[in-house]
Design a protein around this motif. Sequence first.
Motif, PDB file in Angstrom:
ATOM      1  N   ARG A  93       0.823  -1.205   0.000  1.00 17.26           N
ATOM      2  CA  ARG A  93       0.000   0.000   0.000  1.00 17.26           C
ATOM      3  C   ARG A  93       0.861   1.260   0.000  1.00 17.26           C
ATOM      4  O   ARG A  93       0.568   2.224  -0.705  1.00 17.26           O
ATOM      5  N   MET A  94       1.951   1.270   0.755  1.00 18.33           N
ATOM      6  CA  MET A  94       2.851   2.419   0.769  1.00 18.33           C
ATOM      7  C   MET A  94       3.569   2.578  -0.573  1.00 18.33           C
ATOM      8  O   MET A  94       3.772   3.697  -1.053  1.00 18.33           O
ATOM      9  N   ALA A  95       3.947   1.445  -1.188  1.00 14.47           N
ATOM     10  CA  ALA A  95       4.643   1.516  -2.477  1.00 14.47           C
ATOM     11  C   ALA A  95       3.729   2.046  -3.573  1.00 14.47           C
ATOM     12  O   ALA A  95       4.181   2.753  -4.482  1.00 14.47           O
ATOM     13  N   ARG A  96       2.450   1.730  -3.502  1.00 19.01           N
ATOM     14  CA  ARG A  96       1.510   2.181  -4.511  1.00 19.01           C
ATOM     15  C   ARG A  96       1.117   3.647  -4.330  1.00 19.01           C
ATOM     16  O   ARG A  96       0.675   4.287  -5.278  1.00 19.01           O
ATOM     17  N   ASP A  97       1.245   4.152  -3.123  1.00 19.49           N
ATOM     18  CA  ASP A  97       0.731   5.489  -2.806  1.00 19.49           C
ATOM     19  C   ASP A  97       1.845   6.340  -2.195  1.00 19.49           C
ATOM     20  O   ASP A  97       2.031   6.351  -0.972  1.00 19.49           O
ATOM     21  N   PRO A  98       2.603   7.069  -3.023  1.00 20.02           N
ATOM     22  CA  PRO A  98       3.699   7.895  -2.485  1.00 20.02           C
ATOM     23  C   PRO A  98       3.229   8.922  -1.454  1.00 20.02           C
ATOM     24  O   PRO A  98       3.965   9.220  -0.511  1.00 20.02           O
ATOM     25  N   GLU A  99       2.012   9.444  -1.622  1.00 17.60           N
ATOM     26  CA  GLU A  99       1.513  10.423  -0.650  1.00 17.60           C
ATOM     27  C   GLU A  99       1.286   9.769   0.713  1.00 17.60           C
ATOM     28  O   GLU A  99       1.569  10.379   1.752  1.00 17.60           O
ATOM     29  N   ALA A 100       0.785   8.548   0.711  1.00 16.65           N
ATOM     30  CA  ALA A 100       0.574   7.843   1.975  1.00 16.65           C
ATOM     31  C   ALA A 100       1.916   7.557   2.653  1.00 16.65           C
ATOM     32  O   ALA A 100       2.042   7.667   3.877  1.00 16.65           O
ATOM     33  N   TRP A 101       2.925   7.206   1.864  1.00 13.23           N
ATOM     34  CA  TRP A 101       4.248   6.945   2.430  1.00 13.23           C
ATOM     35  C   TRP A 101       4.852   8.228   3.007  1.00 13.23           C
ATOM     36  O   TRP A 101       5.431   8.212   4.108  1.00 13.23           O
ATOM     37  N   ALA A 102       4.679   9.336   2.290  1.00 13.62           N
ATOM     38  CA  ALA A 102       5.178  10.613   2.806  1.00 13.62           C
ATOM     39  C   ALA A 102       4.464  10.999   4.095  1.00 13.62           C
ATOM     40  O   ALA A 102       5.087  11.486   5.055  1.00 13.62           O
ATOM     41  N   ALA A 103       3.141  10.753   4.145  1.00  9.87           N
ATOM     42  CA  ALA A 103       2.390  11.050   5.363  1.00  9.87           C
ATOM     43  C   ALA A 103       2.843  10.156   6.505  1.00  9.87           C
ATOM     44  O   ALA A 103       2.947  10.598   7.661  1.00  9.87           O
ATOM     45  N   ARG A 104       3.135   8.899   6.196  1.00 11.87           N
ATOM     46  CA  ARG A 104       3.612   7.971   7.232  1.00 11.87           C
ATOM     47  C   ARG A 104       4.955   8.435   7.789  1.00 11.87           C
ATOM     48  O   ARG A 104       5.178   8.401   9.010  1.00 11.87           O
ATOM     49  N   ARG A 105       5.838   8.881   6.930  1.00 13.80           N
ATOM     50  CA  ARG A 105       7.131   9.364   7.412  1.00 13.80           C
ATOM     51  C   ARG A 105       6.957  10.624   8.249  1.00 13.80           C
ATOM     52  O   ARG A 105       7.628  10.802   9.268  1.00 13.80           O
ATOM     53  N   GLY A 106       6.040  11.500   7.808  1.00 13.72           N
ATOM     54  CA  GLY A 106       5.780  12.712   8.587  1.00 13.72           C
ATOM     55  C   GLY A 106       5.212  12.384   9.956  1.00 13.72           C
ATOM     56  O   GLY A 106       5.594  12.990  10.969  1.00 13.72           O
ATOM     57  N   ALA A 107       4.286  11.395  10.002  1.00 17.94           N
ATOM     58  CA  ALA A 107       3.717  10.988  11.288  1.00 17.94           C
ATOM     59  C   ALA A 107       4.787  10.397  12.191  1.00 17.94           C
ATOM     60  O   ALA A 107       4.776  10.609  13.413  1.00 17.94           O
ATOM     61  N   GLY A 108       5.727   9.665  11.596  1.00 14.50           N
ATOM     62  CA  GLY A 108       6.815   9.107  12.388  1.00 14.50           C
ATOM     63  C   GLY A 108       7.690  10.188  12.986  1.00 14.50           C
ATOM     64  O   GLY A 108       8.112  10.102  14.145  1.00 14.50           O
ATOM     65  N   ASP A 109       7.964  11.236  12.200  1.00 13.66           N
ATOM     66  CA  ASP A 109       8.759  12.358  12.717  1.00 13.66           C
ATOM     67  C   ASP A 109       8.020  13.061  13.862  1.00 13.66           C
ATOM     68  O   ASP A 109       8.632  13.450  14.867  1.00 13.66           O
ATOM     69  N   GLU A 110       6.705  13.240  13.690  1.00 16.47           N
ATOM     70  CA  GLU A 110       5.919  13.887  14.746  1.00 16.47           C
ATOM     71  C   GLU A 110       5.902  13.027  16.016  1.00 16.47           C
ATOM     72  O   GLU A 110       5.993  13.553  17.134  1.00 16.47           O
TER      73      GLU A 110
END
Length: 371
Positions: free
Chosen positions: A239-256
């Motif tokens: 799901r993350m590989a198919r959706d770059p925006e979701a992966w970027a959001a996941r990384r942002g959530a991890g930073d937060e």
Amino acid sequence: MDWGFVGNAHAVRALQGSLRAGRAAQTYLITGPPGVGRRSFAIRLAQEIWCAALPEPVQTSDAYQFLDDANAMWRTAVRRGHRDEEPDPDKLTAADGRRIDLRFVLTAYNDLHVLRRADHARDIVIDGVREWGAGLYRTPATHPMRIGLIDAAHEINNLAANALLKTLEEPGAHAILILIAPRAADLFPTLVSRCRVIELGPVPSAEIATHLDATYALTADTVGQIARAARGRPGWAIRMARDPEAWAARRGAGDEAAAFEAAPVPARFRAVGGLLPRGRMVAQTNAALGWLRTVEVEQSHTLRSAMRGHPRGAHPERRAALASAVGRLARLRATRRALIANVSPRLALEDLALRPESGPDDAQGGGRGRR
């Protein structure tokens, strides 16, 4: 039929072998951590049953393509975290104009019946199980068998569990029933005893990375990052590989989440107000649980680092760091138990912000009261 399933090859081989030998069960329970591929496994099982008598390649048949994961129907039938999923309405308008509460979602079409709880509901109610089960007793319209699937079967309440037990004990002659849950222990033993249990386990990161590298146009660095973040969940990684925006959001959530954990107590307390959406307690609880999952991932990284820096005879500071990481992870899990026990999400997160590590109260099950 080639399932194209990532990981858990032993489970695939065992199930295909039983189907070829004519030892198919009528009721299955597929367990495993979210994102490991439980729904995809259920889809492949249904395709194997529907396409058993079709000539190869079955992938070109209508039956196979109707059950394919790309079918837009699945965006309504199950919840998989896609960005284009529409939230369920709170109420529906009946034929006579009455407004009725939407407590469950039943998608029944073309011999496929999928039941799940509504987004705003806390559990799957008995009316949903009864309606789902009633449709499975009819003769199939277009396929050899009717397929009945309950997504997140561990979310059914006690009354619904009793109704489900009756259906599992006497399933329709032309029906295959599939339940999906994280663990068999999350369901009543009487339900589990009526099912053939298929346990899906975490998949090695290297196997996930190999699949992503061969399937998606991603850099080697991104493939490695997603595979490691997946923690054994190929479905989540895909799901993350198919959706770059979701992966970027996941990384942002991890930073937060990392910033939240590193912040002093007053800053964490002030941040809680921005973590929860306005609206019903159910929506706030789901948001809080999602936030906790992200924080737990970040804290697990801290724990692994502390364990690597803790050789025999380690300096007292390193031993203290390890104890702190373990205590914080236990505290996060105590907060999760409190949320599941219907403690106010805001109070639970504020308590998490104020008390950095686990204490005696957490050993009693977490949570200081019920709303």
